[in-house]
Structure formats: structure tokens, C-alpha cells
Write a protein that holds these residues in place. Structure first.
Motif, PDB file in Angstrom:
ATOM      1  N   ASP A   9     -22.345  13.720   4.097  1.00 51.45           N
ATOM      2  CA  ASP A   9     -21.723  13.188   5.320  1.00 51.45           C
ATOM      3  C   ASP A   9     -21.147  11.791   5.093  1.00 51.45           C
ATOM      4  OD1 ASP A   9     -22.405  15.502   6.647  1.00 51.45           O
ATOM      5  OD2 ASP A   9     -24.152  14.620   7.663  1.00 51.45           O
ATOM      6  N   VAL A  10     -21.887  10.946   4.382  1.00 54.05           N
ATOM      7  CA  VAL A  10     -21.406   9.597   4.092  1.00 54.05           C
ATOM      8  C   VAL A  10     -20.174   9.668   3.188  1.00 54.05           C
ATOM      9  CG1 VAL A  10     -21.979   7.433   2.916  1.00 54.05           C
ATOM     10  CG2 VAL A  10     -23.621   8.489   4.471  1.00 54.05           C
ATOM     11  N   LYS A  11     -20.181  10.581   2.220  1.00 51.17           N
ATOM     12  CA  LYS A  11     -19.022  10.756   1.345  1.00 51.17           C
ATOM     13  C   LYS A  11     -17.809  11.189   2.154  1.00 51.17           C
ATOM     14  CE  LYS A  11     -17.449  13.409  -2.650  1.00 51.17           C
ATOM     15  NZ  LYS A  11     -17.835  14.422  -3.648  1.00 51.17           N
ATOM     16  N   ALA A  12     -17.984  12.148   3.042  1.00 49.58           N
ATOM     17  CA  ALA A  12     -16.877  12.612   3.890  1.00 49.58           C
ATOM     18  C   ALA A  12     -16.373  11.483   4.787  1.00 49.58           C
ATOM     19  CB  ALA A  12     -17.323  13.805   4.726  1.00 49.58           C
ATOM     20  N   GLN A  13     -17.288  10.681   5.316  1.00 44.29           N
ATOM     21  CA  GLN A  13     -16.905   9.546   6.162  1.00 44.29           C
ATOM     22  C   GLN A  13     -16.116   8.512   5.363  1.00 44.29           C
ATOM     23  OE1 GLN A  13     -20.303   7.520   7.762  1.00 44.29           O
ATOM     24  NE2 GLN A  13     -19.082   5.883   8.664  1.00 44.29           N
ATOM     25  N   TRP A  18     -10.935   5.994   4.042  1.00 49.61           N
ATOM     26  CA  TRP A  18      -9.954   5.539   3.059  1.00 49.61           C
ATOM     27  C   TRP A  18      -8.577   6.160   3.325  1.00 49.61           C
ATOM     28  CZ3 TRP A  18      -9.583   1.766  -0.353  1.00 49.61           C
ATOM     29  CH2 TRP A  18      -8.516   1.803  -1.232  1.00 49.61           C
ATOM     30  N   TYR A  19      -8.539   7.472   3.529  1.00 48.28           N
ATOM     31  CA  TYR A  19      -7.246   8.128   3.707  1.00 48.28           C
ATOM     32  C   TYR A  19      -6.594   7.778   5.042  1.00 48.28           C
ATOM     33  CZ  TYR A  19      -7.617  10.407  -0.710  1.00 48.28           C
ATOM     34  OH  TYR A  19      -7.696  10.630  -2.064  1.00 48.28           O
ATOM     35  N   GLN A  20      -7.374   7.544   6.073  1.00 45.35           N
ATOM     36  CA  GLN A  20      -6.785   7.063   7.326  1.00 45.35           C
ATOM     37  C   GLN A  20      -6.179   5.680   7.128  1.00 45.35           C
ATOM     38  OE1 GLN A  20      -9.396   7.049  10.665  1.00 45.35           O
ATOM     39  NE2 GLN A  20      -9.568   9.271  10.742  1.00 45.35           N
ATOM     40  N   PHE A  21      -6.910   4.809   6.462  1.00 40.99           N
ATOM     41  CA  PHE A  21      -6.424   3.443   6.228  1.00 40.99           C
ATOM     42  C   PHE A  21      -5.126   3.446   5.422  1.00 40.99           C
ATOM     43  CE2 PHE A  21      -6.273  -0.235   3.382  1.00 40.99           C
ATOM     44  CZ  PHE A  21      -6.188  -1.250   4.315  1.00 40.99           C
ATOM     45  N   ALA A  29      -2.457   3.850  -3.135  1.00 42.11           N
ATOM     46  CA  ALA A  29      -3.698   3.916  -3.920  1.00 42.11           C
ATOM     47  C   ALA A  29      -4.591   5.035  -3.390  1.00 42.11           C
ATOM     48  CB  ALA A  29      -4.429   2.585  -3.866  1.00 42.11           C
ATOM     49  N   ARG A  30      -5.272   5.715  -4.294  1.00 46.54           N
ATOM     50  CA  ARG A  30      -6.118   6.856  -3.934  1.00 46.54           C
ATOM     51  C   ARG A  30      -7.509   6.714  -4.553  1.00 46.54           C
ATOM     52  NH1 ARG A  30      -3.277   7.342  -0.216  1.00 46.54           N
ATOM     53  NH2 ARG A  30      -1.412   8.573  -0.137  1.00 46.54           N
ATOM     54  N   VAL A  31      -8.455   7.501  -4.024  1.00 46.59           N
ATOM     55  CA  VAL A  31      -9.820   7.563  -4.556  1.00 46.59           C
ATOM     56  C   VAL A  31     -10.117   9.023  -4.904  1.00 46.59           C
ATOM     57  CG1 VAL A  31     -10.776   5.487  -3.502  1.00 46.59           C
ATOM     58  CG2 VAL A  31     -10.660   7.558  -2.161  1.00 46.59           C
ATOM     59  N   PRO A  32      -9.595   9.504  -6.026  1.00 44.11           N
ATOM     60  CA  PRO A  32      -9.661  10.934  -6.312  1.00 44.11           C
ATOM     61  C   PRO A  32     -11.002  11.453  -6.822  1.00 44.11           C
ATOM     62  CG  PRO A  32      -8.538   9.817  -8.078  1.00 44.11           C
ATOM     63  CD  PRO A  32      -8.832   8.784  -7.030  1.00 44.11           C
ATOM     64  N   ASP A  33     -11.752  10.634  -7.542  1.00 45.72           N
ATOM     65  CA  ASP A  33     -12.942  11.133  -8.231  1.00 45.72           C
ATOM     66  C   ASP A  33     -14.191  10.432  -7.705  1.00 45.72           C
ATOM     67  OD1 ASP A  33     -14.515  12.440 -10.118  1.00 45.72           O
ATOM     68  OD2 ASP A  33     -14.307  10.797 -11.554  1.00 45.72           O
ATOM     69  N   TRP A  34     -15.075  11.187  -7.082  1.00 44.12           N
ATOM     70  CA  TRP A  34     -16.324  10.626  -6.554  1.00 44.12           C
ATOM     71  C   TRP A  34     -17.482  11.093  -7.415  1.00 44.12           C
ATOM     72  CZ3 TRP A  34     -16.945   7.299  -2.461  1.00 44.12           C
ATOM     73  CH2 TRP A  34     -15.807   7.040  -1.702  1.00 44.12           C
ATOM     74  N   ARG A  35     -18.374  10.155  -7.754  1.00 43.34           N
ATOM     75  CA  ARG A  35     -19.575  10.491  -8.512  1.00 43.34           C
ATOM     76  C   ARG A  35     -20.796  10.139  -7.676  1.00 43.34           C
ATOM     77  NH1 ARG A  35     -16.814   7.260 -12.272  1.00 43.34           N
ATOM     78  NH2 ARG A  35     -18.434   5.725 -11.902  1.00 43.34           N
ATOM     79  N   GLU A  36     -21.774  11.000  -7.732  1.00 50.86           N
ATOM     80  CA  GLU A  36     -23.043  10.740  -7.048  1.00 50.86           C
ATOM     81  C   GLU A  36     -24.043  10.269  -8.089  1.00 50.86           C
ATOM     82  OE1 GLU A  36     -24.449  13.899  -4.586  1.00 50.86           O
ATOM     83  OE2 GLU A  36     -22.436  14.316  -3.824  1.00 50.86           O
ATOM     84  N   GLY A  96     -28.539   4.628   4.586  1.00 48.81           N
ATOM     85  CA  GLY A  96     -29.371   4.667   3.390  1.00 48.81           C
ATOM     86  C   GLY A  96     -28.635   5.014   2.115  1.00 48.81           C
ATOM     87  N   VAL A  97     -27.297   5.074   2.140  1.00 44.51           N
ATOM     88  CA  VAL A  97     -26.503   5.434   0.963  1.00 44.51           C
ATOM     89  C   VAL A  97     -25.574   4.265   0.620  1.00 44.51           C
ATOM     90  CG1 VAL A  97     -24.827   7.058   0.013  1.00 44.51           C
ATOM     91  CG2 VAL A  97     -26.551   7.874   1.627  1.00 44.51           C
ATOM     92  N   TRP A  98     -25.573   3.861  -0.645  1.00 46.64           N
ATOM     93  CA  TRP A  98     -24.644   2.836  -1.112  1.00 46.64           C
ATOM     94  C   TRP A  98     -23.314   3.493  -1.444  1.00 46.64           C
ATOM     95  CZ3 TRP A  98     -25.390  -2.167  -0.633  1.00 46.64           C
ATOM     96  CH2 TRP A  98     -26.693  -2.654  -0.566  1.00 46.64           C
ATOM     97  N   VAL A  99     -22.223   2.900  -1.006  1.00 51.63           N
ATOM     98  CA  VAL A  99     -20.878   3.380  -1.312  1.00 51.63           C
ATOM     99  C   VAL A  99     -20.163   2.272  -2.079  1.00 51.63           C
ATOM    100  CG1 VAL A  99     -18.716   4.265  -0.365  1.00 51.63           C
ATOM    101  CG2 VAL A  99     -20.869   4.727   0.818  1.00 51.63           C
ATOM    102  N   GLU A 100     -19.584   2.631  -3.242  1.00 47.82           N
ATOM    103  CA  GLU A 100     -18.898   1.661  -4.081  1.00 47.82           C
ATOM    104  C   GLU A 100     -17.493   2.157  -4.387  1.00 47.82           C
ATOM    105  OE1 GLU A 100     -21.039   0.888  -7.670  1.00 47.82           O
ATOM    106  OE2 GLU A 100     -22.925   0.519  -6.625  1.00 47.82           O
ATOM    107  N   LEU A 101     -16.504   1.345  -4.056  1.00 45.40           N
ATOM    108  CA  LEU A 101     -15.121   1.587  -4.453  1.00 45.40           C
ATOM    109  C   LEU A 101     -14.743   0.449  -5.393  1.00 45.40           C
ATOM    110  CD1 LEU A 101     -13.511   2.513  -1.017  1.00 45.40           C
ATOM    111  CD2 LEU A 101     -14.331   4.051  -2.802  1.00 45.40           C
ATOM    112  N   TRP A 102     -14.186   0.761  -6.550  1.00 41.93           N
ATOM    113  CA  TRP A 102     -13.908  -0.282  -7.522  1.00 41.93           C
ATOM    114  C   TRP A 102     -12.540  -0.089  -8.161  1.00 41.93           C
ATOM    115  CZ3 TRP A 102     -13.140   0.720 -12.735  1.00 41.93           C
ATOM    116  CH2 TRP A 102     -13.495   1.997 -13.179  1.00 41.93           C
ATOM    117  N   HIS A 103     -12.038  -1.179  -8.720  1.00 40.01           N
ATOM    118  CA  HIS A 103     -10.826  -1.141  -9.534  1.00 40.01           C
ATOM    119  C   HIS A 103     -11.035  -2.083 -10.717  1.00 40.01           C
ATOM    120  CE1 HIS A 103      -9.195  -5.128  -8.476  1.00 40.01           C
ATOM    121  NE2 HIS A 103      -9.730  -4.916  -7.294  1.00 40.01           N
ATOM    122  N   PRO A 104     -10.298  -1.862 -11.819  1.00 37.96           N
ATOM    123  CA  PRO A 104     -10.448  -2.763 -12.966  1.00 37.96           C
ATOM    124  C   PRO A 104     -10.031  -4.177 -12.596  1.00 37.96           C
ATOM    125  CG  PRO A 104      -9.275  -0.774 -13.591  1.00 37.96           C
ATOM    126  CD  PRO A 104      -9.408  -0.751 -12.108  1.00 37.96           C
TER     127      PRO A 104
END
Length: 148
Positions: A9-13, A18-21, A29-36, A96-104
Motif C-alpha cells: 500500500d505504501v509503495k502504491a501510494q 510521484w506520477y501525479q506530481f 523524471a521517472r521512478v521505474p524500479d522499486w526494490r524492497e 512504519g515503512v521507510w521510502v527512499e527516492l534517490w539520484h546520483p
């Protein structure tokens, strides 16, 4: 421990936010690959790299302008983390879930050397006239000269 449906649910949120923004602001810019993954203390973590044109700019705008829903005990608003060398990370915690978006980090990415452009020869402020032209302009009226 957080259950797997909460992580999904947190991943979907996060993906939806991101895509609404980016679609509202016409950003590429996109966030194509999510890792748990999990943090060392066992807390679930979602990680994704922001890719595409303007990734750094888009991530900074997202963190500063978009209203990310932060729910549950221990929730945190988005902040930037520079502790990982070579990465700029936007981190928040919800349910209770950490979400990280990063770029080089562009300051640590090695740049390919670009050859220096050849400079044209320096020009003089006043150029010499060609062989056909006199150095000074002669007036058409003849000067009167007195003869002794």
C-alpha cells in the motif's frame, strides 16, 4: 513488524504521488524500479532511483512542494539524506515503512574531459587598411597654399 500488504500500500501510494506530481508539472523524471529491503533494525524499506531528464531538480521539487501523506506513529516528512557517498536521497517514513527516492550526486559523478575549444586569433583594435586605401582620408576640397 509491518505486514506485507502495508508495504504494498505504501509503495502504491508513493508511486501514485510521484506520477501525479510529475504529470501535473510536465516533468520527465521517472521512478521505474522499486526494490524492497529492510533496515538493520528490521523496518521495511522501499528504494527507487529517480531517472530521466532533470531527475535532481524533480526530486527537489517533489520533496519541497508535494504533500506526501505521512501516517502512523513515527511518521516523518520528506528530508534529504547525503550520508551515502554518490547519492542524494529523499527519505520519509509512513505507516512504519521507510521510502527512499534517490539520484546520483552530480558533484561526485566523474565528468568526461572535454577538449578546449580553439580560440580565434586575437584581433587588433584598429586594423590596417588594405594596399588600395590611404592611411588617412583626404578631403576633396583642395587646400590653398601660399607661395612666397
Amino acid at each position: 513488524m509491518t505486514d506485507p500488504t502495508t508495504v504494498q500500500d505504501v509503495k502504491a501510494q508513493a508511486i501514485d504521488a510521484w506520477y501525479q506530481f510529475t504529470s501535473y508539472r510536465n516533468l520527465q523524471a521517472r521512478v521505474p524500479d522499486w526494490r524492497e529491503a529492510t533496515t538493520p533494525d528490521g523496518t521495511p524499506r522501499l528504494v527507487s532511483e529517480v531517472v530521466g531528464p532533470g531527475a535532481a531538480h524533480t526530486l527537489h521539487l517533489f520533496a519541497s512542494q508535494w504533500m506526501v501523506r505521512v501516517e502512523g506513529a513515527g511518521g516523518q516528512r520528506p528530508v534529504f539524506d547525503y550520508s551515502t557517498p554518490g547519492r542524494v536521497t529523499c527519505v520519509w517514513r509512513t505507516r512504519g515503512v521507510w521510502v527512499e527516492l534517490w539520484h546520483p550526486d552530480p558533484t561526485t559523478v566523474p565528468l568526461t574531459p572535454v577538449p578546449a575549444p580553439s580560440l580565434p586569433s586575437p584581433r587588433r583594435a584598429f586594423s590596417r587598411p588594405s594596399g588600395r586605401l590611404p592611411f588617412t582620408r583626404r578631403s576633396k576640397a583642395q587646400k590653398e597654399t601660399t607661395t612666397p
